[in-house]
Each structure stands twice: as structure tokens, then as C-alpha cells.
Design an enzyme around this catalytic site. Structure first.
Site, PDB file in Angstrom:
ATOM      1  N   LYS A  10       0.818  -1.216   0.000  1.00 52.54           N
ATOM      2  CA  LYS A  10       0.000   0.000   0.000  1.00 52.54           C
ATOM      3  C   LYS A  10       0.861   1.280   0.000  1.00 52.54           C
ATOM      4  O   LYS A  10       2.068   1.233   0.279  1.00 52.54           O
ATOM      5  CB  LYS A  10      -0.935  -0.035   1.219  1.00 52.54           C
ATOM      6  CG  LYS A  10      -1.910  -1.225   1.181  1.00 52.54           C
ATOM      7  CD  LYS A  10      -2.945  -1.104   2.283  1.00 52.54           C
ATOM      8  CE  LYS A  10      -3.919  -2.271   2.259  1.00 52.54           C
ATOM      9  NZ  LYS A  10      -5.012  -2.098   3.237  1.00 52.54           N
ATOM     10  N   TYR A  50     -12.356  -1.805  -3.698  1.00 54.94           N
ATOM     11  CA  TYR A  50     -12.885  -2.012  -2.339  1.00 54.94           C
ATOM     12  C   TYR A  50     -14.409  -1.840  -2.290  1.00 54.94           C
ATOM     13  O   TYR A  50     -14.953  -1.477  -1.247  1.00 54.94           O
ATOM     14  CB  TYR A  50     -12.211  -1.044  -1.366  1.00 54.94           C
ATOM     15  CG  TYR A  50     -10.809  -1.464  -0.953  1.00 54.94           C
ATOM     16  CD1 TYR A  50     -10.603  -2.606  -0.175  1.00 54.94           C
ATOM     17  CD2 TYR A  50      -9.689  -0.733  -1.321  1.00 54.94           C
ATOM     18  CE1 TYR A  50      -9.327  -2.993   0.222  1.00 54.94           C
ATOM     19  CE2 TYR A  50      -8.407  -1.109  -0.935  1.00 54.94           C
ATOM     20  CZ  TYR A  50      -8.245  -2.245  -0.157  1.00 54.94           C
ATOM     21  OH  TYR A  50      -6.986  -2.630   0.239  1.00 54.94           O
ATOM     22  N   PHE A  58     -15.516   3.847   7.079  1.00 48.27           N
ATOM     23  CA  PHE A  58     -14.145   4.196   6.721  1.00 48.27           C
ATOM     24  C   PHE A  58     -13.902   4.193   5.206  1.00 48.27           C
ATOM     25  O   PHE A  58     -12.763   4.388   4.757  1.00 48.27           O
ATOM     26  CB  PHE A  58     -13.148   3.257   7.412  1.00 48.27           C
ATOM     27  CG  PHE A  58     -13.344   1.791   7.114  1.00 48.27           C
ATOM     28  CD1 PHE A  58     -12.869   1.209   5.950  1.00 48.27           C
ATOM     29  CD2 PHE A  58     -14.005   0.981   8.028  1.00 48.27           C
ATOM     30  CE1 PHE A  58     -13.055  -0.137   5.682  1.00 48.27           C
ATOM     31  CE2 PHE A  58     -14.195  -0.377   7.772  1.00 48.27           C
ATOM     32  CZ  PHE A  58     -13.716  -0.931   6.592  1.00 48.27           C
ATOM     33  N   ARG A  86      -2.226 -14.610   4.825  1.00 43.71           N
ATOM     34  CA  ARG A  86      -2.855 -13.831   5.896  1.00 43.71           C
ATOM     35  C   ARG A  86      -2.129 -14.030   7.226  1.00 43.71           C
ATOM     36  O   ARG A  86      -2.026 -13.109   8.043  1.00 43.71           O
ATOM     37  CB  ARG A  86      -4.351 -14.148   5.985  1.00 43.71           C
ATOM     38  CG  ARG A  86      -5.088 -13.505   4.800  1.00 43.71           C
ATOM     39  CD  ARG A  86      -6.541 -13.881   4.742  1.00 43.71           C
ATOM     40  NE  ARG A  86      -7.356 -13.217   5.745  1.00 43.71           N
ATOM     41  CZ  ARG A  86      -7.821 -11.979   5.641  1.00 43.71           C
ATOM     42  NH1 ARG A  86      -7.508 -11.231   4.603  1.00 43.71           N
ATOM     43  NH2 ARG A  86      -8.591 -11.476   6.571  1.00 43.71           N
ATOM     44  N   THR A  92      -5.391  -7.211  10.657  1.00 37.79           N
ATOM     45  CA  THR A  92      -5.659  -5.948   9.945  1.00 37.79           C
ATOM     46  C   THR A  92      -5.142  -4.755  10.742  1.00 37.79           C
ATOM     47  O   THR A  92      -4.552  -3.826  10.192  1.00 37.79           O
ATOM     48  CB  THR A  92      -7.176  -5.787   9.700  1.00 37.79           C
ATOM     49  OG1 THR A  92      -7.634  -6.944   9.000  1.00 37.79           O
ATOM     50  CG2 THR A  92      -7.484  -4.551   8.878  1.00 37.79           C
ATOM     51  N   ARG A 103       2.631  -6.670   8.919  1.00 37.16           N
ATOM     52  CA  ARG A 103       1.959  -5.480   9.461  1.00 37.16           C
ATOM     53  C   ARG A 103       2.567  -5.048  10.792  1.00 37.16           C
ATOM     54  O   ARG A 103       2.650  -3.843  11.081  1.00 37.16           O
ATOM     55  CB  ARG A 103       0.465  -5.745   9.579  1.00 37.16           C
ATOM     56  CG  ARG A 103      -0.230  -5.667   8.216  1.00 37.16           C
ATOM     57  CD  ARG A 103      -1.654  -6.068   8.308  1.00 37.16           C
ATOM     58  NE  ARG A 103      -2.399  -5.837   7.071  1.00 37.16           N
ATOM     59  CZ  ARG A 103      -3.471  -6.526   6.729  1.00 37.16           C
ATOM     60  NH1 ARG A 103      -3.925  -7.500   7.513  1.00 37.16           N
ATOM     61  NH2 ARG A 103      -4.111  -6.272   5.605  1.00 37.16           N
ATOM     62  N   ASN A 113      -2.105   0.181   6.673  1.00 38.33           N
ATOM     63  CA  ASN A 113      -1.600  -1.084   7.215  1.00 38.33           C
ATOM     64  C   ASN A 113      -0.692  -1.851   6.263  1.00 38.33           C
ATOM     65  O   ASN A 113      -0.615  -3.076   6.314  1.00 38.33           O
ATOM     66  CB  ASN A 113      -2.757  -1.948   7.739  1.00 38.33           C
ATOM     67  CG  ASN A 113      -3.729  -2.369   6.655  1.00 38.33           C
ATOM     68  OD1 ASN A 113      -3.594  -1.962   5.513  1.00 38.33           O
ATOM     69  ND2 ASN A 113      -4.688  -3.196   7.016  1.00 38.33           N
ATOM     70  N   HIS A 116      -2.200  -5.477   1.633  1.00 31.59           N
ATOM     71  CA  HIS A 116      -3.508  -6.133   1.516  1.00 31.59           C
ATOM     72  C   HIS A 116      -3.262  -7.594   1.194  1.00 31.59           C
ATOM     73  O   HIS A 116      -2.325  -7.924   0.478  1.00 31.59           O
ATOM     74  CB  HIS A 116      -4.312  -5.491   0.374  1.00 31.59           C
ATOM     75  CG  HIS A 116      -5.521  -6.287  -0.012  1.00 31.59           C
ATOM     76  ND1 HIS A 116      -6.681  -6.250   0.726  1.00 31.59           N
ATOM     77  CD2 HIS A 116      -5.731  -7.165  -1.027  1.00 31.59           C
ATOM     78  CE1 HIS A 116      -7.571  -7.066   0.155  1.00 31.59           C
ATOM     79  NE2 HIS A 116      -7.014  -7.626  -0.907  1.00 31.59           N
ATOM     80  N   GLU A 127      -9.619 -10.250  -7.431  1.00 36.38           N
ATOM     81  CA  GLU A 127      -8.659  -9.160  -7.237  1.00 36.38           C
ATOM     82  C   GLU A 127      -7.479  -9.265  -8.214  1.00 36.38           C
ATOM     83  O   GLU A 127      -7.009  -8.256  -8.749  1.00 36.38           O
ATOM     84  CB  GLU A 127      -8.193  -9.143  -5.781  1.00 36.38           C
ATOM     85  CG  GLU A 127      -9.330  -8.741  -4.851  1.00 36.38           C
ATOM     86  CD  GLU A 127      -9.045  -8.962  -3.373  1.00 36.38           C
ATOM     87  OE1 GLU A 127      -9.946  -8.681  -2.565  1.00 36.38           O
ATOM     88  OE2 GLU A 127      -7.933  -9.413  -3.018  1.00 36.38           O
TER      89      GLU A 127
END
Ligand code: CMP
Length: 138
Positions: A10, A50, A58, A86, A92, A103, A113, A116, A127
Site C-alpha cells: 500500500k 474495495y 471508513f 494472511r 488488519t 503489518r 496497514n 492487503h 482481485e
């Protein structure tokens, strides 16, 4: 169980110069890169990516942030890719992420964060298809 997942590094992480260190951790954890690009999302593209979060409070903040700078998009391959990725990136909210996770190491907040990771095989395919054509996967 699929062997592919999708990730984005990100804008917080690309701006801080953490791209190389994050990719190094991903590859050392056994993920093979099948597709990758450095790009920047428009607000509209970030909103579409998203879309599932459109009604969340948010959402506006998420779209602003995700279009605020470059990102790295990638399709990754490994046995049990979605779940293992993950685990590698951690919760998250980086405050709740396990020690050593991406993270925990690189993220500052739940909004910014660092990375993704797809949450299901179905979303990994959707995606990946958002960013890559068949000609861009090897
Ligand atoms: P990601 O895994 O990319 O999927 C959705 C994103 O929404 C998530 O990471 C966070 O960056 C963001 N997000 C989730 N919850 C919040 C929140 N409470 N405030 C701001 N951003 C959030």
C-alpha cells in the site's frame, strides 16, 4: 483450497521505502511471484477494488489513502496461499498483529496497514483479475 493469492503493497509502505523489505519477506516465506506491477490507483479504481466496503464508515478514508501514492500489485503462488499469506501479514490492525508479521513490522495503523491480502480463494481470483490480464502472468 487454491494455491494463489493477491496482494498490494500500500501507499504508506511504498512511500516509506519498505517495498523491497516487504517483498523479501514474502519471497523468503515461500511465495512465488506470478504477476507484479508498480502502479497508482485513481479514486474511482480504489473505490471499485474495495466496493465490498462501500457502506462502511471508513470507505472514504480508505479510497483517499489507497489513491494517495503508488502501490505494488502482485499475484502470489504457494500451497494454501490465501491462509498462509494472511498469517504472514498479521491482523488488519497492526496493534493486534503477531510479532514478526509484515503489518507488525511495517504498518502504523488499521487504515495505513502496509499490505492487503485476499481473504478467500474467490476474492483472490477477482482481485488478481482486477489488475492483470492473462498475458501478464507467468
Ligand atoms: P485490507 O486488508 O486492505 O482490506 C480492507 C481495508 O480497509 C483494510 O485492509 C484496512 O486498511 C481498511 N480498514 C479496515 N477497518 C478500518 C477502519 N476501522 N478504519 C480505517 N480503515 C479500515
Amino acid at each position: 483450497m487454491s494455491n494463489r493469492t493477491f496482494t498490494m503493497i500500500k501507499p504508506d509502505a511504498t512511500k516509506k521505502g519498505d517495498t523491497g523489505a516487504i517483498l523479501d519477506q514474502i519471497i523468503k516465506a515461500g511465495f512465488a511471484v506470478k504477476a507484479m506491477k508498480w502502479t497508482k490507483l485513481t479514486q474511482e479504481q480504489a473505490g471499485l477494488f474495495y466496493d465490498i466496503h462501500r457502506e462502511r464508515p471508513f470507505f472514504g478514508e480508505l479510497v483517499d489513502f489507497m489513491s494517495s501514492g503508488p502501490i505494488v500489485a502482485a499475484i502470489l503462488e504457494k500451497d494454501n496461499a490465501v491462509e498462509d499469506f494472511r498469517t504472514l501479514i498479521g491482523a488488519t490492525n497492526p496493534a493486534q498483529a503477531a510479532e514478526g508479521t509484515i503489518r507488525k513490522r511495517f504498518a502504523a495503523s488499521i487504515g495505513e496497514n502496509a499490505v492487503h491480502g485476499s481473504d478467500s480463494d474467490e476474492n483472490a481470483a477477482i482481485e488478481g483479475n482486477f489488475f492483470f490480464s492473462a498475458l501478464e502472468r507467468f
